[in-house]
Design a protein around this motif. Structure first.
Motif, PDB file in Angstrom:
ATOM      1  N   TYR A 162      32.840  38.400  43.500  1.00  0.00           N
ATOM      2  CA  TYR A 162      33.444  38.923  44.728  1.00  0.00           C
ATOM      3  C   TYR A 162      32.441  39.797  45.475  1.00  0.00           C
ATOM      4  O   TYR A 162      32.320  39.725  46.690  1.00  0.00           O
ATOM      5  CB  TYR A 162      34.712  39.718  44.403  1.00  0.00           C
ATOM      6  CG  TYR A 162      35.835  38.820  43.947  1.00  0.00           C
ATOM      7  CD1 TYR A 162      36.744  38.310  44.857  1.00  0.00           C
ATOM      8  CD2 TYR A 162      35.960  38.439  42.607  1.00  0.00           C
ATOM      9  CE1 TYR A 162      37.766  37.459  44.452  1.00  0.00           C
ATOM     10  CE2 TYR A 162      36.965  37.592  42.191  1.00  0.00           C
ATOM     11  CZ  TYR A 162      37.864  37.109  43.115  1.00  0.00           C
ATOM     12  OH  TYR A 162      38.859  36.249  42.714  1.00  0.00           O
ATOM     13  N   VAL A 163      31.707  40.628  44.739  1.00  0.00           N
ATOM     14  CA  VAL A 163      30.762  41.532  45.402  1.00  0.00           C
ATOM     15  C   VAL A 163      29.450  40.833  45.740  1.00  0.00           C
ATOM     16  O   VAL A 163      28.959  40.908  46.872  1.00  0.00           O
ATOM     17  CB  VAL A 163      30.518  42.789  44.523  1.00  0.00           C
ATOM     18  CG1 VAL A 163      29.323  43.589  45.012  1.00  0.00           C
ATOM     19  CG2 VAL A 163      31.763  43.661  44.537  1.00  0.00           C
ATOM     20  N   ASP A 171      23.541  33.172  39.595  1.00  0.00           N
ATOM     21  CA  ASP A 171      24.608  33.424  38.615  1.00  0.00           C
ATOM     22  C   ASP A 171      24.329  32.632  37.359  1.00  0.00           C
ATOM     23  O   ASP A 171      23.755  31.539  37.415  1.00  0.00           O
ATOM     24  CB  ASP A 171      25.970  33.037  39.188  1.00  0.00           C
ATOM     25  CG  ASP A 171      27.094  33.829  38.544  1.00  0.00           C
ATOM     26  OD1 ASP A 171      27.640  34.732  39.204  1.00  0.00           O
ATOM     27  OD2 ASP A 171      27.402  33.569  37.353  1.00  0.00           O
ATOM     28  N   LYS A 174      29.847  27.728  38.732  1.00  0.00           N
ATOM     29  CA  LYS A 174      30.014  28.481  39.980  1.00  0.00           C
ATOM     30  C   LYS A 174      28.917  28.105  40.981  1.00  0.00           C
ATOM     31  O   LYS A 174      29.173  27.860  42.154  1.00  0.00           O
ATOM     32  CB  LYS A 174      29.921  29.977  39.636  1.00  0.00           C
ATOM     33  CG  LYS A 174      30.552  30.872  40.642  1.00  0.00           C
ATOM     34  CD  LYS A 174      30.517  32.314  40.170  1.00  0.00           C
ATOM     35  CE  LYS A 174      31.867  32.805  39.737  1.00  0.00           C
ATOM     36  NZ  LYS A 174      31.982  34.240  39.578  1.00  0.00           N
ATOM     37  N   THR A 216      31.407  44.850  35.415  1.00  0.00           N
ATOM     38  CA  THR A 216      31.398  45.994  34.485  1.00  0.00           C
ATOM     39  C   THR A 216      32.838  46.226  34.021  1.00  0.00           C
ATOM     40  O   THR A 216      33.452  47.231  34.366  1.00  0.00           O
ATOM     41  CB  THR A 216      30.843  47.272  35.156  1.00  0.00           C
ATOM     42  OG1 THR A 216      31.489  47.442  36.442  1.00  0.00           O
ATOM     43  CG2 THR A 216      29.349  47.206  35.357  1.00  0.00           C
ATOM     44  N   THR A 227      29.557  48.826  39.760  1.00  0.00           N
ATOM     45  CA  THR A 227      30.122  50.167  39.555  1.00  0.00           C
ATOM     46  C   THR A 227      29.811  50.595  38.126  1.00  0.00           C
ATOM     47  O   THR A 227      30.252  49.940  37.168  1.00  0.00           O
ATOM     48  CB  THR A 227      31.656  50.128  39.780  1.00  0.00           C
ATOM     49  OG1 THR A 227      31.900  49.640  41.093  1.00  0.00           O
ATOM     50  CG2 THR A 227      32.270  51.499  39.603  1.00  0.00           C
ATOM     51  N   GLN A 231      38.901  43.504  47.998  1.00  0.00           N
ATOM     52  CA  GLN A 231      39.199  42.066  47.986  1.00  0.00           C
ATOM     53  C   GLN A 231      40.318  41.805  48.986  1.00  0.00           C
ATOM     54  O   GLN A 231      41.214  42.622  49.167  1.00  0.00           O
ATOM     55  CB  GLN A 231      39.608  41.641  46.584  1.00  0.00           C
ATOM     56  CG  GLN A 231      38.403  41.555  45.671  1.00  0.00           C
ATOM     57  CD  GLN A 231      38.783  41.325  44.231  1.00  0.00           C
ATOM     58  OE1 GLN A 231      38.276  42.001  43.349  1.00  0.00           O
ATOM     59  NE2 GLN A 231      39.663  40.383  43.976  1.00  0.00           N
ATOM     60  N   LYS A 233      40.184  49.765  35.826  1.00  0.00           N
ATOM     61  CA  LYS A 233      39.022  49.940  34.945  1.00  0.00           C
ATOM     62  C   LYS A 233      38.191  51.155  35.360  1.00  0.00           C
ATOM     63  O   LYS A 233      37.623  51.844  34.530  1.00  0.00           O
ATOM     64  CB  LYS A 233      38.170  48.659  34.893  1.00  0.00           C
ATOM     65  CG  LYS A 233      37.213  48.483  36.044  1.00  0.00           C
ATOM     66  CD  LYS A 233      36.201  47.386  35.769  1.00  0.00           C
ATOM     67  CE  LYS A 233      35.353  47.090  36.988  1.00  0.00           C
ATOM     68  NZ  LYS A 233      34.468  48.166  37.441  1.00  0.00           N
ATOM     69  N   ARG A 273      42.947  39.667  37.750  1.00  0.00           N
ATOM     70  CA  ARG A 273      42.432  40.621  36.765  1.00  0.00           C
ATOM     71  C   ARG A 273      43.246  41.916  36.839  1.00  0.00           C
ATOM     72  O   ARG A 273      43.406  42.489  37.917  1.00  0.00           O
ATOM     73  CB  ARG A 273      40.947  40.924  37.032  1.00  0.00           C
ATOM     74  CG  ARG A 273      40.031  39.775  36.649  1.00  0.00           C
ATOM     75  CD  ARG A 273      38.578  40.081  36.942  1.00  0.00           C
ATOM     76  NE  ARG A 273      38.277  40.070  38.349  1.00  0.00           N
ATOM     77  CZ  ARG A 273      37.064  40.299  38.870  1.00  0.00           C
ATOM     78  NH1 ARG A 273      36.053  40.579  38.066  1.00  0.00           N
ATOM     79  NH2 ARG A 273      36.858  40.257  40.168  1.00  0.00           N
TER      80      ARG A 273
END
Ligand SMILES: NC(=O)c1ccc[n+]([C@@H]2O[C@H](COP(=O)([O-])OP(=O)(O)OC[C@H]3O[C@@H](n4cnc5c(N)ncnc54)[C@H](O)[C@@H]3O)[C@@H](O)[C@H]2O)c1
Length: 506
Positions: A6-7, A27, A32, A83, A121, A155, A300, A371
């Motif tokens: 996503y980032v 990646d 993907k 992360t 992050t 998102q 998280k 998630r």
């Protein structure tokens, strides 16, 4: 861009588009990258497909699984890998970041200068660790610097957020920090020019170069809207991201607590949050009461911040309370839905065999991400109580839902199918489609489909007044429940011969 999630994918496409630089999104997930090369988006994010397509066509954006080669060609390398919470203790799992750092170190070009930017992050001290790992794995003489550049996109609005940020934070090692490369003798020349040209040898200033490269990259985005670029030290940048997310989580948990109070006090949470949100010191965002916060960040990141604070012997009690409150909330919403299915007979045994229609499995609308979604937690609880769950979500990947929930639930393709035979229809994600389809069906259409006339709106998609006189019992968040009239519901209950079919409606 290492990590094309996503980032990474959003950042890569936006930099290619705004800064007109050559971007390669790397990646380790071959599937993907192959999908992206075929022009397929591996995630659902509004505006992203078109943006990627445009920049691929312009020759500015491409995809690869070849990290070493991509790093060797790059002037700036972003780490944008996941992360997640570490199993057991809530600490951020940094294994993906560290593996990426080692691989970057092994691939650094030499001679030349490479700027490594940590966008994931991460806890305080991670940039320092990344610096060590890059240095340990790099060939002698390879020159690099590591900066921290936390990402604040959301998102569902990721492209817009990236292109129109409210601030850009760039953490650069303080001048007290020794250079990440061999120390060069101080020189006399034009530092602005020389900082960007490592071949100028002895006058090269890695930190200054890092600042300038980052300012150059973000320039086209920041300049247009006069967005502040905040240069901080790396520890500050790392903490800013966690502090921001913990504050947002705290606002949501606060709204949820006040919502609980509203329900028993005869108040409407939307009136209360609207009024307090108009106060500039508070702000209206992240004050929507709901089933609990979720997604790949707030849960998280609050857990990780609590752990970091404990490790520094400065526990953040407020954050710990928010985490506990949110876990309890998701469980309580599951119980309320179960109770709604058995017309609030306070006997959870009655839930066995009840059919619950679920609208929405993603953690919020306009994303396909499940998630840490409260909806997934709630469905799991309902299944454990013995309910039969039939769920519909317009974007979710059925494979991912099966991974999260197993074969215990029925995944269907429409609102109609989710409502069919349901004892209660529960909205868990605020997809506009749910509001529109239910409005088109109207109470009569829904009544024909459902076994009982009971709605549980965990996102306050409707106002209670919309269901007034409809014969439906309407449960929502932070507002007194609107009960169906006794006559209409008794008539419906008479058709039901299953155990627990005698309904009590106020
Ligand atoms: N998702 C968000 O809304 C959001 C917002 C701001 C910040 N963040 C932070 O950004 C980071 C990334 O989040 P995300 O949601 O994009 O994660 P993600 O799981 O969607 O994507 C991470 C990607 O990195 C890849 N990857 C892992 N290790 C790799 C390696 N060594 N080499 C190449 N690829 C590798 C994975 O295959 C995956 O595709 C996290 O730290 C997250 O907390 C996320």
């Amino acid at each position: 861009m290492i990590g094309t999630g996503y980032v990474g994918l959003v950042s890569g496409a936006c930099f290619a588009d705004a800064a007109h630089c050559q971007v390669v999104c790397v990646d380790s997930n071959v599937g993907k990258i192959e999908a992206l090369e075929r022009g397929e988006m591996p995630i659902y994010e509004p505006e992203l497909g078109e943006l990627v397509q445009r920049n691929v066509a312009a020759g500015r954006l491409r995809f690869s699984t070849d990290l070493p080669n991509s790093v060797q060609q790059a002037q700036v390398v972003f780490i944008a890998v996941g992360t997640p919470s570490r199993r057991g203790d809530g600490h951020a799992d940094l294994s993906y970041v560290f593996r990426a750092a080692e691989a970057i170190g092994r691939s650094l070009r030499s001679p030349g200068f490479t700027l490594v930017v940590n966008k994931s992050t991460v806890p305080v001290g991670t940039a320092r660790r990344v610096r060590e790992l890059v240095a340990r794995n790099a060939a002698p003489g390879a020159r690099f610097e590591v900066v921290s550049n936390p990402e604040f996109l959301r998102q569902g609005t990721a492209v817009r957020d990236f292109m129109h940020p409210e601030r850009v934070v760039i953490g650069v090692p303080s001048d007290r920090e020794p250079a990440a490369v061999a120390q060069f003798a101080p020189g006399d020349g034009d530092h602005a020019h020389r900082a960007l040209d490592p071949d100028q040898g002895s006058h090269f200033d890695a930190k200054e170069c890092a600042r300038m490269l980052m300012a150059k990259l973000y320039g086209p985005i920041a300049r247009a809207k006069q967005v502040p670029i905040l240069f901080t030290n790396v520890e500050e940048a790392e903490l800013i991201k966690y502090a921001a997310n913990a504050f947002l989580a705290m606002k949501l948990e606060f709204a949820n607590e006040i919502a609980d109070l509203c329900e028993v006090a005869g108040a409407d949470i939307s009136a209360v949050t609207h009024a307090i949100g108009l106060d500039g010191r508070i702000g209206a965002d992240y004050l929507q009461a709901g089933p609990g916060f979720g997604g790949s960040c707030l849960p998280k990141d609050t857990r990780a911040l609590a752990r970091i604070a404990q490790e520094f012997w400065r526990p953040c009690r407020l954050v710990e309370t928010v985490i506990e409150g949110n876990e309890a909330r998701k469980r309580r919403i599951a119980q309320r839905i179960a109770l709604a299915a058995v017309a609030e007979r306070a006997d959870m045994n009655q839930v066995y065999g009840r059919c619950i229609g679920i609208l929405g499995l993603t953690f919020k609308a306009h994303t396909d991400d499940i998630r840490d979604s409260p909806a997934i937690f709630i469905v799991r609880e309902l299944v454990e109580l013995g309910a039969r769950v039939r769920a519909y979500d317009p974007r979710v990947s059925h494979r991912e839902v099966r991974q999260a929930l197993g074969d215990e639930i029925e995944l269907v393709q429409s609102v109609h199918e989710a409502a069919a035979g349901a004892d209660v229809l529960a909205v868990l994600t605020e997809w506009p489609e749910f509001r529109e389809t239910c409005a088109a069906l109207g109470p009569q259409g829904l009544d024909k489909l459902m076994r009982q006339r009971v709605l549980f709106d965990a996102r306050n998609l409707w106002r209670p007044v919309d269901w007034q006189g409809s014969g439906f019992t309407y449960h929502s968040i932070g507002r007194p429940t609107l009960y169906a009239t006794a006559d209409e519901t008794v008539e419906k209950a008479a058709l039901d011969t299953s155990p627990g079919a005698v309904h009590r409606f106020r």
